[in-house]
Design a protein around this motif. Structure first.
Motif, short mmCIF file in Angstrom:
data_model
loop_
_atom_site.label_atom_id
_atom_site.label_comp_id
_atom_site.label_asym_id
_atom_site.label_seq_id
_atom_site.Cartn_x
_atom_site.Cartn_y
_atom_site.Cartn_z
N ARG A 84 -2.18 10.38 -6.05
CA ARG A 84 -3.12 10.52 -7.16
C ARG A 84 -2.36 10.34 -8.47
O ARG A 84 -1.29 10.95 -8.66
CB ARG A 84 -3.77 11.91 -7.15
CG ARG A 84 -4.73 12.18 -5.99
CD ARG A 84 -4.06 12.43 -4.64
NE ARG A 84 -2.95 13.38 -4.64
CZ ARG A 84 -3.05 14.68 -4.33
NH1 ARG A 84 -4.22 15.19 -3.99
NH2 ARG A 84 -1.97 15.47 -4.31
N SER A 122 6.67 5.00 -7.34
CA SER A 122 6.50 4.98 -5.89
C SER A 122 7.54 5.84 -5.18
O SER A 122 8.69 5.95 -5.62
CB SER A 122 6.61 3.54 -5.39
OG SER A 122 6.82 3.49 -4.00
N THR A 153 0.83 -1.21 0.00
CA THR A 153 0.00 0.00 0.00
C THR A 153 0.86 1.26 0.00
O THR A 153 0.49 2.29 0.55
CB THR A 153 -0.93 0.00 1.22
OG1 THR A 153 -0.13 -0.09 2.42
CG2 THR A 153 -1.91 -1.16 1.19
N GLU A 154 2.02 1.17 -0.67
CA GLU A 154 2.95 2.30 -0.63
C GLU A 154 2.45 3.53 -1.39
O GLU A 154 3.01 4.61 -1.26
CB GLU A 154 4.32 1.88 -1.18
CG GLU A 154 4.38 1.65 -2.69
CD GLU A 154 3.96 0.27 -3.12
OE1 GLU A 154 4.22 -0.09 -4.26
OE2 GLU A 154 3.37 -0.45 -2.30
N ARG A 169 -4.69 -0.82 -6.79
CA ARG A 169 -4.58 -1.86 -5.76
C ARG A 169 -3.57 -1.48 -4.70
O ARG A 169 -3.68 -1.89 -3.54
CB ARG A 169 -4.20 -3.21 -6.39
CG ARG A 169 -5.33 -3.89 -7.15
CD ARG A 169 -5.05 -5.37 -7.35
NE ARG A 169 -3.83 -5.62 -8.09
CZ ARG A 169 -3.75 -5.67 -9.42
NH1 ARG A 169 -4.83 -5.43 -10.16
NH2 ARG A 169 -2.61 -5.94 -10.02
N ARG A 170 -2.58 -0.70 -5.08
CA ARG A 170 -1.55 -0.31 -4.12
C ARG A 170 -1.88 1.00 -3.41
O ARG A 170 -1.05 1.57 -2.72
CB ARG A 170 -0.19 -0.22 -4.81
CG ARG A 170 0.28 -1.60 -5.27
CD ARG A 170 1.71 -1.64 -5.67
NE ARG A 170 2.12 -2.98 -6.04
CZ ARG A 170 3.33 -3.31 -6.49
NH1 ARG A 170 4.25 -2.37 -6.60
NH2 ARG A 170 3.60 -4.55 -6.80
N GLY A 171 -3.11 1.49 -3.59
CA GLY A 171 -3.59 2.59 -2.77
C GLY A 171 -3.81 3.90 -3.47
O GLY A 171 -4.35 4.84 -2.86
N ALA A 172 -3.40 4.03 -4.72
CA ALA A 172 -3.54 5.31 -5.41
C ALA A 172 -4.96 5.52 -5.93
O ALA A 172 -5.67 4.56 -6.25
CB ALA A 172 -2.56 5.40 -6.58
N THR A 202 -0.72 4.68 -1.12
CA THR A 202 -1.90 5.21 -0.43
C THR A 202 -1.81 6.73 -0.30
O THR A 202 -0.79 7.28 0.13
CB THR A 202 -2.04 4.58 0.96
OG1 THR A 202 -2.23 3.17 0.81
CG2 THR A 202 -3.22 5.17 1.72
N GLY A 203 -2.89 7.40 -0.71
CA GLY A 203 -2.95 8.85 -0.63
C GLY A 203 -2.42 9.57 -1.85
O GLY A 203 -2.57 10.80 -1.96
#
Length: 251
Positions: free
Chosen positions: A8, A224, A2-3, A28-31, A5-6
């Motif tokens: 865009r 990332s 989830t690296e 899937r990794r949070g974006a 996450t947050g």
């Protein structure tokens, strides 16, 4: 993982092939992910779709601004939209040269130009361009396509140098032959699809086509914050094609 996450992200050409695999993996990794495509309909949730033609500056600017508004900002730009071409240097007419260079090279320019003001407001800005092994390996029957991707790799390095002081990282991935709809259409046009597929597989040292998900994983890494010290590089995803010189199997 989830690296992202947050963060865009915008992915151009994200409705199929490498672009869709990338957009889905980033999500899937949070974006939060917006797809810009000529035909963005039917995207799986939670992807947001916006129509854009990377050959038209006004279309690109409008789509980027709309996507950024929907995402409430922008941290990652994946310049993936592009088209293929086959033929030697004498087989493609001038109009096709202009079309491929306009989409594959100037498409990156237009989208990046529209995205930069938004990326400058990000704490983790990154641009990843989809290039190709054709940028560095002489492939038969790919003169126009290779020229366009060679330009993308050179552009990636120049952009990285221009924007490193702003904290904006710019990289590219160089896939080998990937199992995508474009390659499927290429095989369908071949007089012997099985023989053509075998030849494409054999020229990659690991003996198979590259998976779109494998290219997406490389893009996700480069985009990332975990790759915060990586900029101005081209990452091959080609089964060893760029660097290995393996001996043919003994019969």
């Amino acid at each position: 993982m989830t690296e992202l996450t947050g963060l865009r992200a915008i992915v151009t050409g994200g409705a199929s092939g490498i672009g869709l695999a990338t957009a889905e993996l980033l999500a899937r990794r949070g974006a939060a992910v917006a797809v810009l495509d000529l035909a963005p309909g039917g995207l799986p949730s939670p992807l947001l779709g916006f129509r854009a033609d990377v050959a038209d500056d006004a279309s690109v600017r409008a789509a980027v601004d709309t996507a950024v508004l929907a995402l409430d900002g922008l941290d990652i730009l994946v310049n993936n939209a592009g088209i293929g071409a086959t033929g030697t240097v004498e087989e493609n007419p001038d109009d096709q040269w202009r079309q491929v260079l306009d989409i594959n090279v100037l498409g990156v320019v237009r989208t990046t130009r529209a995205a930069l003001p938004h990326l400058r407001r990000s704490a983790h800005p990154a641009i990843v361009n989809t290039c190709s092994i054709a940028a560095t390996a002489g492939l038969p029957g790919r003169a126009l396509y290779s020229a366009s991707k060679g330009a993308v790799q050179a552009l990636t390095l120049a952009m990285a140098a221009d924007h490193v002081a702003e904290g904006i990282r710019v990289t590219c991935v160089n896939p080998g032959t990937v199992a995508t709809p474009w390659v499927t259409r290429l095989l369908d046009r071949s007089p012997d699809a099985a023989a053509e597929l075998a030849a494409l597989q054999a020229r990659q040292p690991h003996g198979r086509l590259v998976g779109a998900q494998e290219v997406a994983a490389a893009i996700a890494y480069l985009a990332s914050p975990l790759a915060g010290s990586t900029t101005g590089v081209a990452l091959p995803v080609d089964g060893g094609m760029a660097g290995l010189r393996v001996r043919p199997a003994q019969g």
